[in-house]
Write an enzyme that holds these catalytic residues in place. Structure first.
Site, short mmCIF file in Angstrom:
data_model
loop_
_atom_site.label_atom_id
_atom_site.label_comp_id
_atom_site.label_asym_id
_atom_site.label_seq_id
_atom_site.Cartn_x
_atom_site.Cartn_y
_atom_site.Cartn_z
N GLY A 1 0.80 -1.22 0.00
CA GLY A 1 0.00 0.00 0.00
C GLY A 1 0.82 1.26 0.00
N SER A 2 1.82 1.32 0.87
CA SER A 2 2.64 2.54 0.97
C SER A 2 3.43 2.79 -0.30
CB SER A 2 3.58 2.43 2.17
OG SER A 2 2.85 2.43 3.38
N VAL A 3 3.79 1.71 -1.01
CA VAL A 3 4.49 1.88 -2.28
C VAL A 3 3.55 2.50 -3.31
CG1 VAL A 3 5.65 0.69 -4.17
CG2 VAL A 3 6.04 -0.05 -1.81
#
Length: 382
Positions: free
Chosen positions: A305-307
């Site tokens: 998700g953070s990527v």
């Protein structure tokens, strides 16, 4: 008169028997000389095996470099330290060729070999042995230290081992190689294993005639097939980037508790891996800290998700839809279909700017930007 006849008769009989025996022996010798197979034994092959010796000429393993031609893995000389115990080696007392003073020898070698003096002395005191092995895998520098000690009866057997100049540098990516039971270096992990056939090259051999003592006869020609060195590998890893990642992993280890962590830098245009550091890690030369053969970079799954959130910010910036000072309400956003998306702490940080939301990796900030861009645009940007 009868006695003389008897003696004469016995002499003739003996001569006849010996002549017959000689003929049998001669016939057997002729048969052996002209026959290739006697009693199921190939005599020519038997003689060749007794008089010839074949040794493998191991190929040099290819060197592994980073993108800036820094050496990451290379073959280097390695030595096994041995001690000769049999006094028969010494033919001149002025130049002893076996260990004379075992206590002094053990005391002098202990700090250099990093072994207990008592353990070395136990080896040197073994009976009925021609020689003993004191330690394997020492470096050229250690060998020179021992030579400088001038200890009678101490010698070295040279071999080759794989050396990694930077220790735990990208250990799970590089992997390691070590000598097998035949003395050939084989890759057992990572790139060393995956590209083993490329790196190892082709071994050669030398076949020569040997004398009674097993030494090569100089005047007799030998048959030699030269070895072919393995190919070198040039990786996309960058030593400078890798060092930054290594330090970052160290900082994480010092400040947080976790089972594993990996940081990887990739060239977004080409997909080239410029650096990748893991924890846990291990020293490629000693492998003492090797607990798992699984590379976290490719063996474990995680939610990216953070990527992916970064792409929402990037797309919005490129399309002129991003204002870092704009304020939004963090914590929760509800979509038109009723789906609720929360920030990782479930409560958010109240009203914050999009720049702050980026720093906090806010799911709500990324969702707001994605809604502005629309699914079609965002999919195209991905």
């Amino acid at each position: 008169m009868k006695r003389k006849n008897s003696i004469h008769y016995n002499l003739k009989l003996t001569i006849a028997f010996l002549s017959f025996l000689f003929v049998l022996i001669a016939a057997k010798l002729v048969f052996v000389a002209v026959s290739n197979d006697v009693d199921g034994i190939d005599l020519r092959a038997f003689a060749d095996n007794r008089n010839t010796s074949t040794k493998t000429l191991y190929a040099s393993r290819g060197t592994i470099y980073d993108r800036n031609n820094n050496i990451l893995a290379v073959d280097t000389n390695s030595y096994t330290v041995i001690g000769y115990l049999n006094s028969s080696r010494t033919t001149n007392e002025a130049s002893p060729q076996h260990v004379l003073d075992k206590e002094t020898t053990a005391r002098a070698l202990a700090p250099v070999l990093e072994r207990e003096e008592s353990a070395l002395l136990e080896l040197l005191n073994r009976e009925n042995l021609y020689q003993v092995e004191l330690k394997r895998g020492i470096t050229e520098a250690k060998k020179n230290e021992i030579i400088a000690l001038d200890l009678p009866g101490i010698d070295f057997i040279q071999s080759t081992k794989r050396y990694y100049p930077y220790g735990n540098y990208a250990s799970y990516i590089l992997g390691y190689a070590k000598a097998d039971d035949e003395g050939e270096i084989q890759g057992e992990m990572g790139i060393e294993q995956y590209f083993n056939d490329t790196l190892k090259g082709e071994n050669g051999s030398i076949t020569y005639e040997r004398d009674l003592y097993g030494y090569r006869i100089p005047s007799v020609p030998c048959t030699q097939v030269d070895s072919k060195s393995g190919a070198n590998l040039y990786l996309t890893l960058d030593q400078d980037i890798q060092l930054v990642l290594k330090n970052a992993i160290h900082d994480l280890t010092s400040n947080y508790s976790f089972d594993w962590a990996t940081i990887t830098v990739m060239d977004a245009k080409s997909g080239a891996i410029l650096g990748s550091s893991n924890n846990p890690s291990f020293d490629l030369n000693t492998r003492e800290d090797l607990e798992s053969y699984l590379n976290p970079l490719v063996s474990y799954t995680y939610e990216p998700g953070s990527v992916m959130k970064i792409f929402s910010f990037m797309d919005a910036i490129e399309k002129g839809m991003y204002n870092g000072d704009e304020v939004f309400h963090s914590g929760l956003i509800e979509l038109s279909d009723g789906t609720k998306i929360k920030d990782f702490n479930n409560t958010g940080w109240g009203d914050i700017t999009f720049d702050t939301g980026f720093a906090y990796s806010s799911n709500v900030a990324a969702t707001n930007l994605a809604l502005r861009l629309g699914a079609k645009e965002l999919r195209s940007f991905y």
